[in-house]
Scaffold this motif. Structure first.
Motif, PDB file in Angstrom:
ATOM      1  N   ALA A 105       0.622  -1.380  -0.502  1.00 25.60           N
ATOM      2  CA  ALA A 105       0.246   0.428   0.245  1.00 25.60           C
ATOM      3  C   ALA A 105       0.470   0.864  -0.147  1.00 25.60           C
ATOM      4  CB  ALA A 105      -0.822  -0.329   1.289  1.00 25.60           C
ATOM      5  N   SER A 106       1.801   1.563   0.826  1.00 28.74           N
ATOM      6  CA  SER A 106       2.683   2.434   0.744  1.00 28.74           C
ATOM      7  C   SER A 106       3.259   2.704  -0.557  1.00 28.74           C
ATOM      8  CB  SER A 106       3.940   2.267   2.597  1.00 28.74           C
ATOM      9  OG  SER A 106       4.585   1.124   2.231  1.00 28.74           O
ATOM     10  N   LEU A 107       4.149   1.561  -1.245  1.00 26.63           N
ATOM     11  CA  LEU A 107       4.811   1.770  -2.450  1.00 26.63           C
ATOM     12  C   LEU A 107       3.729   2.518  -3.550  1.00 26.63           C
ATOM     13  CD1 LEU A 107       6.959   1.061  -3.599  1.00 26.63           C
ATOM     14  CD2 LEU A 107       6.462  -1.221  -3.959  1.00 26.63           C
ATOM     15  N   ALA A 108       2.828   1.323  -3.458  1.00 19.84           N
ATOM     16  CA  ALA A 108       1.936   2.324  -4.461  1.00 19.84           C
ATOM     17  C   ALA A 108       1.243   3.869  -4.223  1.00 19.84           C
ATOM     18  CB  ALA A 108       0.629   1.481  -4.392  1.00 19.84           C
ATOM     19  N   ILE A 160      11.322  -2.039  -4.878  1.00 20.19           N
ATOM     20  CA  ILE A 160      10.404  -3.492  -5.034  1.00 20.19           C
ATOM     21  C   ILE A 160      11.089  -4.184  -4.118  1.00 20.19           C
ATOM     22  CG2 ILE A 160       9.300  -4.760  -6.792  1.00 20.19           C
ATOM     23  CD1 ILE A 160       9.647  -1.793  -7.848  1.00 20.19           C
ATOM     24  N   ARG A 161      11.741  -4.342  -4.323  1.00 18.41           N
ATOM     25  CA  ARG A 161      12.708  -5.582  -3.148  1.00 18.41           C
ATOM     26  C   ARG A 161      11.854  -5.536  -2.150  1.00 18.41           C
ATOM     27  NH1 ARG A 161      16.862  -4.953  -6.875  1.00 18.41           N
ATOM     28  NH2 ARG A 161      18.146  -4.041  -5.323  1.00 18.41           N
ATOM     29  N   ARG A 162      12.299  -4.419  -1.559  1.00 16.48           N
ATOM     30  CA  ARG A 162      12.032  -4.057   0.232  1.00 16.48           C
ATOM     31  C   ARG A 162      10.628  -4.793  -0.417  1.00 16.48           C
ATOM     32  NH1 ARG A 162      14.140   0.760   0.422  1.00 16.48           N
ATOM     33  NH2 ARG A 162      11.881   1.457   0.546  1.00 16.48           N
ATOM     34  N   LEU A 175      12.355  -4.490 -15.560  1.00 19.35           N
ATOM     35  CA  LEU A 175      11.101  -4.159 -14.943  1.00 19.35           C
ATOM     36  C   LEU A 175      11.131  -2.799 -14.135  1.00 19.35           C
ATOM     37  CD1 LEU A 175       7.930  -3.964 -14.941  1.00 19.35           C
ATOM     38  CD2 LEU A 175       8.173  -4.752 -12.367  1.00 19.35           C
ATOM     39  N   ALA A 176      11.766  -2.139 -13.229  1.00 20.48           N
ATOM     40  CA  ALA A 176      12.145  -0.522 -12.752  1.00 20.48           C
ATOM     41  C   ALA A 176      12.746  -0.157 -13.606  1.00 20.48           C
ATOM     42  CB  ALA A 176      12.735  -0.610 -11.580  1.00 20.48           C
ATOM     43  N   ALA A 212       1.908  -3.642 -12.926  1.00 23.11           N
ATOM     44  CA  ALA A 212       2.837  -4.327 -13.292  1.00 23.11           C
ATOM     45  C   ALA A 212       4.122  -5.505 -11.630  1.00 23.11           C
ATOM     46  CB  ALA A 212       4.460  -3.613 -13.994  1.00 23.11           C
ATOM     47  N   ILE A 213       3.962  -3.369 -11.245  1.00 22.99           N
ATOM     48  CA  ILE A 213       4.900  -4.017 -10.098  1.00 22.99           C
ATOM     49  C   ILE A 213       3.708  -4.881  -9.387  1.00 22.99           C
ATOM     50  CG2 ILE A 213       5.306  -2.785  -7.730  1.00 22.99           C
ATOM     51  CD1 ILE A 213       5.303  -0.365  -9.785  1.00 22.99           C
TER      52      ILE A 213
END
Length: 216
Positions: A105-108, A160-162, A175-176, A212-213
């Motif tokens: 949620a926080s990444l999005a 993303i990896r985190r 992708l990134a 995609a993420i």
């Protein structure tokens, strides 16, 4: 005036004192460089980079054309310097925005907000719009953009990896990078359209990127 062979002045303790004028000269040089870039940005904002002239920059900066060439050999060098400044500023914003993302949620939310800020930044700054539009026409400037996309993509990949530590690191890296480069292309496309249409394109890019993420 002292001759070149005159002894260097000493402090009360007998310690030699370095050339007193070195720092002021460097300071004036930095101030002149800053003035050149400010004038260049003002001229680009007023007439665009295509019509930017070295002679006009020198005149408005209050320096000789010879002095200007000591800092920049040509107009391309000025545009590259401005591009590097902008991408460095953007990278700091990206790092700050994604640093606190620790779940989906926080990444999005961070990614979506970052894209919106990036788009707003270009809308509000004519110089940025002009430079990003012209980067593809110059191989040197395009190289700057690609290098920055890789660097920013690496920041996104780290976030993303985190959040998704089990994901394949190589796939996430690719992708990134792709997401970030497509983001630059989306900004160009959005800026070429009316504000409402541009906003729809940016929103579509965000939704596509987020799918995609978080695609399992």
């Amino acid at each position: 005036m002292s001759s070149p062979s005159s002894p260097r002045p000493s402090s009360p303790r007998g310690i030699p004192i370095g050339p007193a004028r070195r720092q002021p000269v460097q300071q004036r040089s930095h101030e002149r460089l800053d003035r050149i870039l400010v004038v260049a940005k003002e001229l680009i904002a007023h007439k665009g980079s295509d019509l930017l002239k070295m002679s006009e920059i020198a005149a408005q900066a209050g320096i000789s054309i010879g002095s200007l060439y000591q800092y920049f050999p040509d107009k391309r060098a000025i545009l590259r310097k401005l591009a590097e400044q902008y991408v460095a500023e953007s990278r700091r914003c990206i790092q700050d925005a994604l640093a606190g993302a620790d779940d989906d949620a926080s990444l999005a939310a961070a990614f979506s907000s970052l894209v919106d800020q990036y788009y707003a930044m270009f809308l509000l700054t004519p110089v940025r719009r002009d430079i990003i539009s012209g980067m593809r026409a110059d191989k040197e400037l395009m190289a700057v953009e690609l290098a920055e996309s890789k660097a920013c993509g690496a920041i996104l990949a780290t976030a993303i990896r985190r959040v998704r530590p089990k994901a394949d690191a190589r796939k996430i890296g690719a992708l990134a990078f792709l997401i970030w480069q497509l983001g630059e292309d989306t900004m160009r496309l959005a800026l070429a359209h009316k504000r409402s249409e541009g906003a729809m394109l940016v929103d579509a890019y965000k939704r596509m990127s987020l799918r995609a993420i978080f695609d399992d």
